[in-house]
Enzyme design. Structure first.
Site, PDB file in Angstrom:
ATOM      1  N   TYR A  97      86.420  36.342  81.023  1.00 55.25           N
ATOM      2  CA  TYR A  97      85.323  35.713  81.778  1.00 55.25           C
ATOM      3  C   TYR A  97      84.098  36.638  81.772  1.00 55.25           C
ATOM      4  O   TYR A  97      84.122  37.711  82.374  1.00 55.25           O
ATOM      5  CB  TYR A  97      85.737  35.381  83.215  1.00 55.25           C
ATOM      6  CG  TYR A  97      86.835  34.332  83.312  1.00 55.25           C
ATOM      7  CD1 TYR A  97      87.235  33.585  82.199  1.00 55.25           C
ATOM      8  CD2 TYR A  97      87.470  34.064  84.510  1.00 55.25           C
ATOM      9  CE1 TYR A  97      88.234  32.624  82.284  1.00 55.25           C
ATOM     10  CE2 TYR A  97      88.476  33.094  84.605  1.00 55.25           C
ATOM     11  CZ  TYR A  97      88.851  32.384  83.490  1.00 55.25           C
ATOM     12  OH  TYR A  97      89.842  31.437  83.571  1.00 55.25           O
ATOM     13  N   SER A 123      99.639  30.659  80.744  1.00 50.73           N
ATOM     14  CA  SER A 123      98.600  29.655  80.942  1.00 50.73           C
ATOM     15  C   SER A 123      98.527  28.802  79.687  1.00 50.73           C
ATOM     16  O   SER A 123      98.256  29.316  78.596  1.00 50.73           O
ATOM     17  CB  SER A 123      97.247  30.316  81.215  1.00 50.73           C
ATOM     18  OG  SER A 123      96.256  29.335  81.374  1.00 50.73           O
ATOM     19  N   GLN A 180      99.594  28.415  84.495  1.00 46.08           N
ATOM     20  CA  GLN A 180      98.238  28.025  84.906  1.00 46.08           C
ATOM     21  C   GLN A 180      97.729  26.936  83.958  1.00 46.08           C
ATOM     22  O   GLN A 180      97.135  27.219  82.930  1.00 46.08           O
ATOM     23  CB  GLN A 180      97.298  29.235  84.902  1.00 46.08           C
ATOM     24  CG  GLN A 180      95.916  28.859  85.385  1.00 46.08           C
ATOM     25  CD  GLN A 180      95.012  30.029  85.718  1.00 46.08           C
ATOM     26  OE1 GLN A 180      93.873  30.074  85.279  1.00 46.08           O
ATOM     27  NE2 GLN A 180      95.487  30.967  86.512  1.00 46.08           N
ATOM     28  N   PRO A 235      90.057  21.256  88.573  1.00 42.40           N
ATOM     29  CA  PRO A 235      90.422  20.075  89.358  1.00 42.40           C
ATOM     30  C   PRO A 235      89.349  18.989  89.303  1.00 42.40           C
ATOM     31  O   PRO A 235      89.654  17.814  89.511  1.00 42.40           O
ATOM     32  CB  PRO A 235      90.574  20.621  90.790  1.00 42.40           C
ATOM     33  CG  PRO A 235      89.757  21.880  90.807  1.00 42.40           C
ATOM     34  CD  PRO A 235      89.891  22.455  89.432  1.00 42.40           C
ATOM     35  N   ALA A 242      87.524  18.514  86.485  1.00 40.17           N
ATOM     36  CA  ALA A 242      87.216  18.351  85.054  1.00 40.17           C
ATOM     37  C   ALA A 242      85.809  18.867  84.757  1.00 40.17           C
ATOM     38  O   ALA A 242      84.948  18.150  84.253  1.00 40.17           O
ATOM     39  CB  ALA A 242      87.381  16.888  84.630  1.00 40.17           C
ATOM     40  N   LYS A 287      78.609  13.905  89.152  1.00 42.19           N
ATOM     41  CA  LYS A 287      77.297  14.463  88.839  1.00 42.19           C
ATOM     42  C   LYS A 287      76.792  14.048  87.449  1.00 42.19           C
ATOM     43  O   LYS A 287      75.603  14.149  87.176  1.00 42.19           O
ATOM     44  CB  LYS A 287      77.307  15.984  88.966  1.00 42.19           C
ATOM     45  CG  LYS A 287      78.088  16.720  87.891  1.00 42.19           C
ATOM     46  CD  LYS A 287      78.208  18.209  88.201  1.00 42.19           C
ATOM     47  CE  LYS A 287      76.868  18.869  88.406  1.00 42.19           C
ATOM     48  NZ  LYS A 287      77.038  20.199  89.010  1.00 42.19           N
ATOM     49  N   GLN A 289      78.489  23.783  97.102  1.00 40.16           N
ATOM     50  CA  GLN A 289      79.606  23.127  96.387  1.00 40.16           C
ATOM     51  C   GLN A 289      80.938  23.662  96.910  1.00 40.16           C
ATOM     52  O   GLN A 289      81.874  22.896  97.159  1.00 40.16           O
ATOM     53  CB  GLN A 289      79.535  23.407  94.880  1.00 40.16           C
ATOM     54  CG  GLN A 289      78.390  22.727  94.159  1.00 40.16           C
ATOM     55  CD  GLN A 289      78.304  23.179  92.699  1.00 40.16           C
ATOM     56  OE1 GLN A 289      79.006  24.094  92.265  1.00 40.16           O
ATOM     57  NE2 GLN A 289      77.431  22.541  91.939  1.00 40.16           N
TER      58      GLN A 289
END
Ligand code: NDP
Length: 322
Positions: free
Chosen positions: A54, A155, A181, A212, A214, A221, A295
């Site tokens: 990340y 994962s 995951q 969750p 997508a 949105k 959010q």
């Protein structure tokens, strides 16, 4: 907040947790990261998800810096890292994958970036076809025995590979994986609900589920196009466009069918989608993502919807997007 054991382990995780992919070190700088972690903490979140890849390590450094600053007691929260992709755009052959070398070195690097003595959860971010599963299981077991990792998992591994990891661990008296995951949301259900079903039964696997919403789609949105300040408008995530919206926008149309049900329950489609994931008992924790404080606040309120989401309603919701 509610807490749920991570599979058959004794570890209670908050059913809503918080991750940093595509946000920390990108649109989320230090000040907002601090506000987000403080808010999550205040609301009872006790698990923060991260990965070597990340922001090529920047997300972990930022989280480590903020957690040190916030001084929450170390024994009251959990942090994860994930190994596989490496922490640079062009990793050398030994800087990626699931070899013993990279699994151990990536763990040490994550510990430094996150400023912790141990990782509560450590994931193999993808399967590695170039490394025998035996080698990876042994490397994870080594880290567990050294006290550098408390629970290890996978994962997006196929169920067969997870089953194989369990067999190797059992036969060699090594530590078996505790959790997987996977992606799980109203538009992506097969793996968690069908492929992994025997794993919960046979091995007591827990799941820390991702995306969750997508990638935000289930908030609605993208109903009228791609907002300029959204994930899909960011050049780094252009590759996600068709996967998230569908080649001809079919997935957007499905989300629009959720709105009447959300109205009926008095919530947003985002909150409905998150609560729908939490309502699956095989989900140990739903990992939220957010680019703004509002959010995160809004998504944490999704737990208020849970009492209204009985099995009949859960099925109506799933049918609406089928
Ligand atoms: P989501 O599907 O919930 O997407 C989060 C994004 O959606 C936010 O960053 C924001 O993007 C948008 N959003 C969130 N809430 C709202 C809202 N209420 N209204 C409007 N827009 C909203 O989760 P992620 O895809 O971020 O995944 C969650 C976590 O899971 C990650 O942070 C990471 O830790 C983990 N993960 C793990 C993976 C793996 O391979 N193991 C893969 C992917 C994620 P924006 O505002 O920019 O549009």
């Amino acid at each position: 907040m509610q807490y749920r054991r991570l599979g058959q382990s004794g570890l209670p995780l908050s059913v809503l947790s918080f991750g940093t992919w595509a946000t920390f070190g990108k649109s989320v700088g230090r000040s907002l990261a601090r506000d987000m972690l403080a808010l999550a903490w205040d609301r009872g979140v006790n698990f923060f998800d991260n990965a070597e890849t990340y922001g090529n390590g920047v997300a972990e450094s930022l989280m480590g810096d903020v957690l040190a600053d916030l001084r929450f007691p170390r024994d009251s929260w959990c942090v994860s890292s994930k190994v596989f992709f490496g922490a640079s755009d062009h990793p050398k052959p030994t800087q990626r994958g699931l070899s013993r070398k990279h699994v151990v070195e990536a763990c040490h690097q994550a510990l430094q970036r996150l400023r912790v003595d141990y990782l509560d959860l450590y994931f193999c971010h993808r399967p590695d076809p170039d490394t025998p599963i035996e080698e990876t299981v042994a490397a994870m077991d080594l880290l567990v025995r050294q006290g550098k990792v408390l629970y290890w998992g996978t994962s997006e591994w196929p169920a067969d590979a997870i089953r194989e990891a369990h067999r190797i661990a059992r036969e060699n008296h090594l530590t078996a994986p505790t959790m997987e995951q996977p992606q799980y949301n109203l538009l992506h259900r097969e793996r968690v609900e069908v492929e992994y079903a025997p794993l919960y039964q046979d091995f007591g696997m827990g799941t820390t589920i991702w995306s969750p919403l997508a990638s935000g789609l289930l908030s609605g949105k993208y109903d009228d196009g791609v907002p300029a300040d959204s994930r899909l408008a960011h050049p780094d995530y252009a590759w996600l466009h068709d996967t998230v919206l569908g080649e001809h926008g079919q997935r957007v149309a499905k989300v629009q069918r959720l709105r009447p049900l959300a109205d009926e329950l008095g919530c947003s489609t985002a909150q409905l989608a998150i609560a729908w994931c939490v309502a699956n008992p095989h989900v140990s924790t739903v990992m939220l993502g957010a680019s703004r404080l509002e959010q995160l606040q809004h998504n944490l309120d999704a737990l208020d919807v849970l009492p209204k989401l009985d099995e009949a309603m859960r099925q109506r919701v799933a049918q609406a997007v089928a």
